[in-house]
Design a protein around this motif. Structure first.
Motif, mmCIF file in Angstrom:
data_model
loop_
_atom_site.group_PDB
_atom_site.id
_atom_site.type_symbol
_atom_site.label_atom_id
_atom_site.label_comp_id
_atom_site.label_asym_id
_atom_site.label_seq_id
_atom_site.Cartn_x
_atom_site.Cartn_y
_atom_site.Cartn_z
ATOM 1 N N TYR A 122 0.827 -1.210 0.000
ATOM 2 C CA TYR A 122 0.000 0.000 0.000
ATOM 3 C C TYR A 122 0.862 1.263 0.000
ATOM 4 C CZ TYR A 122 -4.372 -2.515 0.898
ATOM 5 O OH TYR A 122 -5.476 -3.335 0.794
ATOM 6 N N PHE B 45 -3.890 5.232 7.192
ATOM 7 C CA PHE B 45 -5.042 5.273 6.307
ATOM 8 C C PHE B 45 -5.955 6.398 6.774
ATOM 9 C CE2 PHE B 45 -3.263 1.204 5.648
ATOM 10 C CZ PHE B 45 -3.661 0.763 4.382
ATOM 11 N N GLN C 177 -8.857 0.205 6.246
ATOM 12 C CA GLN C 177 -8.216 -0.429 5.097
ATOM 13 C C GLN C 177 -9.243 -1.078 4.182
ATOM 14 O OE1 GLN C 177 -4.769 -2.773 6.064
ATOM 15 N NE2 GLN C 177 -4.788 -3.866 4.121
#
Length: 253
Positions: A115, A120, A200
């Protein structure tokens, strides 16, 4: 209109919302009960994520795949880590991180593999609405009288929530965790066990996500003291008041 998902880890955190649900319908799916209905003029699905990142990810995925939710909100409790974050305060997450994730030396510590990031973000618009709702719920009613919800000197904070599959409950552990995260450039406000996993999943599916946590303890040696009582007597009432204002704000957005 696609519904709003409202998630909590514990039944006590969501009891007041469930009691207010209009035209409730229950669906049993993936080992969980999902309550569909209407709250404050908005279609919603109430669900318990259960405790921990895997359980939370499973629940979030089911809400998206099975119920087609338009957005997701998490309400629950957390342990305060940041300076000035006290019991009775509310933390609205700006972003989320897994504090127990370490794939070094293959990837930098805390970074989620493939990622390219450790943190996040919550959805900016949804988080702003939730923050405003929290501030309104805890604000003094007038200059001389505090809100019935307000703990003494309660504040609303916005910043980083750290999630991990461990109940952080010792002073040494909490101080070490805060120091390790700060050393990596992550100034954490509170620690819990689900938010980063839901964030996520929501990123993967493109579903807006926001979360608020009432601080039940300072993630230290007193973290277990009267936890259940705090959830029932304080956190659940915070959730009810804040979610009401949040849902009403969706109606006029």
């Amino acid at each position: 209109m696609n519904p709003t998902a409202i998630l909590s880890a514990l039944a006590e955190e969501q009891q007041g919302l469930l009691e207010l649900l209009q035209r409730p319908q229950i669906t049993r799916h993936a080992g969980r009960d999902f309550w569909q209905g209407e709250l404050h003029g908005q279609p919603v699905v109430l669900a318990l994520s259960k405790i921990g990142k895997v359980a939370a990810a499973t629940t979030a995925t089911a809400l998206i795949e099975r119920f087609g939710v338009a957005r997701m909100v998490f309400t629950g409790v957390a342990g305060g880590l940041g300076e000035g974050v006290q019991v009775g305060d509310v933390v609205v997450a700006a972003d989320f991180l897994q504090h127990d994730l370490d794939v070094s030396p293959l990837f930098p510590r805390y970074e989620v593999p493939f990622y390219g990031r450790a943190r996040f973000p919550g959805d900016a618009d949804l988080t702003a609405l939730l923050y405003a709702a929290a501030c309104a719920a805890l604000a003094p009613v007038d200059a001389g009288r505090s809100s019935a919800l307000r703990c003494p000197r309660a504040r609303v904070h916005r910043g980083l929530l750290a999630s991990g599959d461990r109940f952080v409950s010792g002073s040494g552990e909490s101080q070490a965790l805060q120091a390790a995260l700060a050393g990596a450039g992550h100034a954490v406000l509170a620690v819990e066990m689900e938010g980063a996993a839901v964030a996520q999943v929501c990123l993967d599916y493109g579903v807006p996500f926001a979360a608020m946590r009432t601080i039940s303890d300072r993630a230290d040696d007193s973290a277990h003291v009267d936890f259940t009582s705090f959830v029932e007597q304080v956190a659940s009432h915070y959730a009810q008041a804040i979610i009401e204002r949040f849902l009403r704000s969706l109606s006029i957005k």
